[in-house]
Design a protein around this motif. Sequence first.
Motif, mmCIF file in Angstrom:
data_model
loop_
_atom_site.group_PDB
_atom_site.id
_atom_site.type_symbol
_atom_site.label_atom_id
_atom_site.label_comp_id
_atom_site.label_asym_id
_atom_site.label_seq_id
_atom_site.Cartn_x
_atom_site.Cartn_y
_atom_site.Cartn_z
ATOM 1 N N SER A 153 0.594 -1.217 -0.036
ATOM 2 C CA SER A 153 0.104 -0.062 -0.267
ATOM 3 C C SER A 153 1.039 1.354 0.089
ATOM 4 C CB SER A 153 -1.145 -0.121 1.285
ATOM 5 O OG SER A 153 -1.688 0.685 0.519
ATOM 6 N N GLN A 154 1.444 1.955 -1.186
ATOM 7 C CA GLN A 154 1.575 3.418 -0.541
ATOM 8 C C GLN A 154 1.276 4.223 0.229
ATOM 9 O OE1 GLN A 154 1.641 5.393 -5.208
ATOM 10 N NE2 GLN A 154 3.251 6.276 -4.728
ATOM 11 N N ASN A 155 2.687 4.815 0.832
ATOM 12 C CA ASN A 155 3.012 4.896 1.738
ATOM 13 C C ASN A 155 1.753 5.016 2.697
ATOM 14 O OD1 ASN A 155 4.068 7.739 -0.026
ATOM 15 N ND2 ASN A 155 2.693 8.270 -0.976
ATOM 16 N N LEU A 156 1.988 4.154 3.210
ATOM 17 C CA LEU A 156 1.537 3.653 4.360
ATOM 18 C C LEU A 156 2.311 3.785 5.395
ATOM 19 C CD1 LEU A 156 -0.535 1.547 5.479
ATOM 20 C CD2 LEU A 156 0.688 -0.553 5.467
ATOM 21 N N ILE A 157 3.143 3.654 5.609
ATOM 22 C CA ILE A 157 4.185 4.396 6.998
ATOM 23 C C ILE A 157 4.347 6.263 6.052
ATOM 24 C CG2 ILE A 157 6.162 4.148 7.996
ATOM 25 C CD1 ILE A 157 5.693 1.173 7.360
ATOM 26 N N ALA A 158 4.608 6.829 6.893
ATOM 27 C CA ALA A 158 5.302 8.473 6.734
ATOM 28 C C ALA A 158 6.314 8.418 7.393
ATOM 29 C CB ALA A 158 4.366 9.156 7.613
ATOM 30 N N ALA A 159 7.131 8.709 6.788
ATOM 31 C CA ALA A 159 8.877 9.058 6.895
ATOM 32 C C ALA A 159 9.126 9.878 8.551
ATOM 33 C CB ALA A 159 9.759 9.380 6.450
ATOM 34 N N GLU A 160 8.214 10.375 8.473
ATOM 35 C CA GLU A 160 7.805 11.227 9.809
ATOM 36 C C GLU A 160 7.673 10.887 11.308
ATOM 37 O OE1 GLU A 160 4.507 12.829 7.603
ATOM 38 O OE2 GLU A 160 6.397 12.042 7.374
ATOM 39 N N ASP A 161 6.982 9.671 10.774
ATOM 40 C CA ASP A 161 6.719 8.826 11.988
ATOM 41 C C ASP A 161 7.495 7.940 12.827
ATOM 42 O OD1 ASP A 161 4.343 9.690 12.068
ATOM 43 O OD2 ASP A 161 3.528 8.741 10.912
ATOM 44 N N ILE A 162 8.893 8.018 12.120
ATOM 45 C CA ILE A 162 9.737 6.845 12.381
ATOM 46 C C ILE A 162 10.317 7.500 12.824
ATOM 47 C CG2 ILE A 162 11.647 5.465 11.070
ATOM 48 C CD1 ILE A 162 9.308 4.430 9.662
#
Length: 285
Positions: free
Chosen positions: A210-219
């Motif tokens: 799923s594209q963009n399921l995880i946002a970079a800023e949440d890592i």
Amino acid sequence: MTTIIDAIKMCDENIIKYQEESKKIKEVINKQPKFVIINASNDEGNARYIKGKIKAGEKAGLIVEVITFEDNCNNDEVLNIIKKCNEDKTPVILQLPTFKHLDTEGLMKAIDYDVDADGFAREWIGEVNLGNDKKIAPATPKGVISLLEYYNVEMEGKLALVIGRSNHVGKPLVNMLINRGATTICANSKTKNLENLVRQADIVISCVGSQNLIAAEDIKEDAIVIGVGFTYVNGKQILDFDVDQIVNLDKAKYVSNRINCTGKSTINSLIDNVIELYKINFNIK
């Protein structure tokens, strides 16, 4: 600094090991070990994956036989090939997906566990659940674990988030992480407030597609981020997160590449399964 995980070096080193193992097997069984791929589909993705499996298998010293069926094939025709592999103790996989009219589940169950190179048989899944995953395990989660170990990622005591609950990837991966001492959470694309779990996780492995399921800023700072799930957008393979964004933020310790990563490590683990099956079936040390 965020390091991009690349599987090529690991796979090349393993292939050298498999070449030596193949020679030992040949000495015992008096013929070059063989691996059978059944392709009962006209899926374009299958053709790409099979090409990679042929290349890796042959480099490892295996004969790779691809048996391709047309769209007018029936279950019995495919089943006959499976039965022959069962009888001959020849490792085999049924490349997924298959034609929709075929009984895919029934055909998968017809593959004896001791020739099941994919590691999908209930006997191997049971071994994984019992903590015995060092020899045979489903190839994709086995490939993920091999990458983590190759990069010396500490799993014991870490909070690992697996996003995806498939029988062949997500579920066995959860147990393989547990086997290594990780505190593991299994989420999925429908999990509410998924970003809150991502923010806490030391290791994030997404297996959804799923594209963009995880946002970079949440890592989380110094987290390990591995992408297994992907989709295609305008012919380009897209992971469940944007690798460039994660690298640019420079928070994660490691992030997997879009290419040359989990796909290659999966094929590498498949070859490892083939070698292990021969060693098990012919009592080769």
